[in-house]
Motif scaffolding. Structure first.
Motif: not given
Length: 232
Positions: A66-78, A154-161, A104-105, A130-133
Motif C-alpha cells: 500500500y505504500q511504495t516510494c517509486l512504483i511503475f504500473y499501468r494507466y488503464n486497460e487500454t 519476483f512476486d505476484y498479486h494474481f495469477q497470470g502469464i 507490462f512495465q 486476469g491475463q496480466s503478463t
C-alpha cells in the motif's frame, strides 16, 4: 525535468507521471511523501530517469504494497504498457516497499542504489488479475541493501502469464531478516548471478505453488552466508 525539490508531509502522491516520455527526476528529497498511497507513481510511461534522489519514510501501517516510494504500473486497460526506465544512484531509507515494477512495465534498469531499513527493496509483481503478463527484461544491478526483510522479489498479486529474461546481478545484500532473493511462480529465463548475500536468514528462494510457470532459471557465482538455507 523535475530537479532539486523537497516533497514533505504529502498524503497522496508527491509526483504522478501518466503517459509520459523522457522525463528526468533528479536530486529531489522525498520525506514522508505519499503516506496514504505511493510517493511517486509512474503509469504507462517510457524512458524516465530517476537519479540522485533521496526517499525517506515511505512507510505506513498495513500491507507493505500500500505504500511504495517509486512504483511503475499501468494507466488503464487500454494504455497499459510502459518501461525502459532507469533508476540509478538513489537512496531509500525506512520504507515499506522501495521500488516496485508491475505487469507490462518492461526493460527497466535499477542500478547503483542504496537501500536501508525496510520491508521490501526491489520487486517485480504480476498485477492486476486476469491475463496480466509479469514484467520482462528488467535488470537489477549493483545495488546495496541492508536491514531489509525481502530485499529482492519476483512476486505476484494474481495469477497470470510469466515474465521473461529478468536478471539480478552483482548486488550486495546484508542483514536480511527473512529471504534475500525470491522468485515466485510467474518468471522464466531469469538469471541470478554474482550477488553477495551476508547474514541473511535465508538466501535464494525459488518457489512454484503448482499453478505458476517457473523454468529455465540460472543461479551462478553467488556468495551466500545464511543462518538457515542457502538456496531453496
Amino acid at each position: 525535468f523535475i530537479i532539486n525539490n523537497l516533497f514533505s508531509n504529502i498524503s497522496i502522491h508527491a509526483i504522478t507521471l501518466d503517459l509520459t516520455q523522457d522525463v528526468t527526476i533528479s536530486r529531489n528529497n522525498f520525506r514522508d511523501a505519499g503516506d496514504q498511497w505511493h510517493s511517486v507513481g509512474v503509469r504507462s510511461s517510457f524512458r524516465s530517469n530517476f537519479n540522485n534522489n533521496t526517499f525517506e519514510d515511505c512507510y505506513r501501517e498495513g500491507a507493505p504494497w500500500y505504500q511504495t516510494c517509486l512504483i511503475f504500473y499501468r494507466y488503464n486497460e487500454t494504455h497499459y504498457s510502459g518501461g525502459e526506465h532507469i533508476v540509478e544512484n538513489n537512496s531509500f531509507r525506512n520504507y515499506q516497499s522501495a521500488v516496485r515494477i508491475l505487469s507490462f512495465q518492461n526493460n527497466n534498469t535499477v542500478k547503483n542504489n542504496f537501500f536501508d531499513k525496510g520491508f521490501h527493496s526491489i520487486g517485480l509483481w504480476n498485477w492486476p488479475g486476469g491475463q496480466s503478463t509479469a514484467p520482462s527484461g528488467n535488470i537489477i544491478l549493483n545495488n546495496s541493501m541492508n536491514d531489509t526483510s525481502y530485499p529482492i522479489a519476483f512476486d505476484y498479486h494474481f495469477q497470470g502469464i510469466s515474465g521473461i529474461d529478468n536478471s539480478i546481478k552483482n548486488n550486495y545484500i546484508s542483514n536480511c531478516t527473512i529471504r534475500a532473493i525470491v522468485v515466485w511462480n510467474y518468471y522464466k529465463n531469469f538469471t541470478i548471478e554474482d550477488n553477495i548475500i551476508v547474514d541473511s536468514t535465508q538466501g535464494i528462494w525459488i518457489y512454484n505453488d503448482g499453478f505458476g510457470d517457473i523454468r529455465n532459471g540460472v543461479i551462478k557465482n553467488n556468495t551466500i552466508t545464511t543462518q538457515r538455507q542457502g538456496i531453496i
